[in-house]
Design an enzyme around this catalytic site. Structure first.
Site, short mmCIF file in Angstrom:
data_model
loop_
_atom_site.label_atom_id
_atom_site.label_comp_id
_atom_site.label_asym_id
_atom_site.label_seq_id
_atom_site.Cartn_x
_atom_site.Cartn_y
_atom_site.Cartn_z
N CYS A 1 30.12 -38.64 -6.58
CA CYS A 1 28.81 -38.25 -7.04
C CYS A 1 28.51 -38.97 -8.34
CB CYS A 1 28.76 -36.73 -7.17
SG CYS A 1 29.37 -35.93 -5.68
N GLU B 1 24.85 -40.93 -1.84
CA GLU B 1 26.21 -41.14 -1.36
C GLU B 1 26.20 -42.49 -0.64
OE1 GLU B 1 28.49 -39.22 -2.22
OE2 GLU B 1 27.82 -37.14 -2.30
#
Length: 246
Positions: free
Chosen positions: A2, A109
């Site tokens: 992240c 992502e």
DNA sequence: CCAGACGTTGTT
DNA sequence: GTCTGG
DNA sequence: CCAGACGTTGTT
DNA sequence: GTCTGG
């Protein structure tokens, strides 16, 4: 994982959405490509002010604990694992007394794909995916913060920094990665932000994967991959690719 | 997170 | 491979 | 006791 | 500061 997100909503909109009492920022620019070390807007309950008001203020992404000798450690402290956050020396103090919400209009992502390359070789492609709220609302990412001051310089300003907490991925994201940021539901904001909350088990109980139904995702341009590219086009949905498409 | 660099000296 | 910069 | 780390991810 | 490794 992240390590990149989207922060586009204005301070005014965020203040309204998160019921913030005081906006302590001016002229903060929107970014569709927030990277570690950037200044991000954070919601925090200020215990030093009467009534511990909810405040919106900028912090550096990458947590620099009070005992650090320099800022460098923040480069590695951008994600805290929910499972161990209460144990890790770097996060433990922040988890106990300095929790925050990092508002995000979505996060990225990457899916690693293999493409035919030169000479019959294969080439790795990092395909970015934009993940966001179905209704377009800002996400309340669970965060931790800290204050730090250069010990070498008595005139140095206090630097506020933060990290986001990660948990296992929900079913929607599982095919991409096994981790995702913790997204706090409205009902959890008060308990999480209150510096006086001392029930650590209860806090840890909040750090679970978001429901699949809250989120939506699509592929976006690889322009996201360069941290200095920015703009609304970074979150545009990529046309579905065909078998022989480019 | 991804992309891109990965080094030292002396001189201005 | 590993670190730094963005 | 002192010294040294203090973090997570993905990929082969 | 606080924990781990030696």
């Amino acid at each position: 994982m992240c390590g990149r997100f989207v922060a586009v909503s204005s301070p005014q909109l965020l203040a309204e959405h998160f019921a913030v009492d005081e906006i302590r920022v001016e002229g903060h620019a929107a970014s569709w490509n927030v990277a570690p070390r950037a200044d991000v807007l954070v919601v925090v309950a200020d215990p030093r002010t009467e009534g511990t008001p909810r405040v919106l203020e900028p912090m550096r992404w990458g947590l620099v604990p009070g005992w650090a000798k320099d800022l460098g450690i923040g480069d590695r402290l951008i994600n805290a694992r929910a499972e161990t956050v209460a144990q890790k020396p770097a996060y433990e103090r922040s988890f106990r007394g300095r929790r925050c919400i990092v508002p995000a209009d979505g996060f990225y992502e990457w899916r690693t794909e293999r493409e035919p390359g030169v000479g019959g070789r294969t080439r790795a492609v990092k395909q970015p995916v934009f993940i966001h709220d179905r209704g377009g609302e800002p996400l309340a990412l669970a965060g931790l913060w800290a204050t730090w001051r250069d010990p070498e310089d008595p005139d140095a300003p206090w630097i506020h920094s933060c990290a986001i907490v990660t948990t296992r991925a929900n079913a929607l994201l599982a095919s991409l990665h096994d981790r995702m940021p913790v997204v706090l539901p409205d009902a959890a904001w008060d308990v999480w932000l209150d510096p006086a909350t001392d029930d650590l088990a209860r806090l840890q109980g909040l750090l679970v994967p978001a429901p699949e139904t809250q989120l939506e995702l699509w592929d976006v341009s690889t322009r996201v991959n360069k941290a200095d590219h920015d703009g609304p086009d970074l979150v545009d949905r990529l046309p579905a690719r065909t078998l022989f498409g480019t």
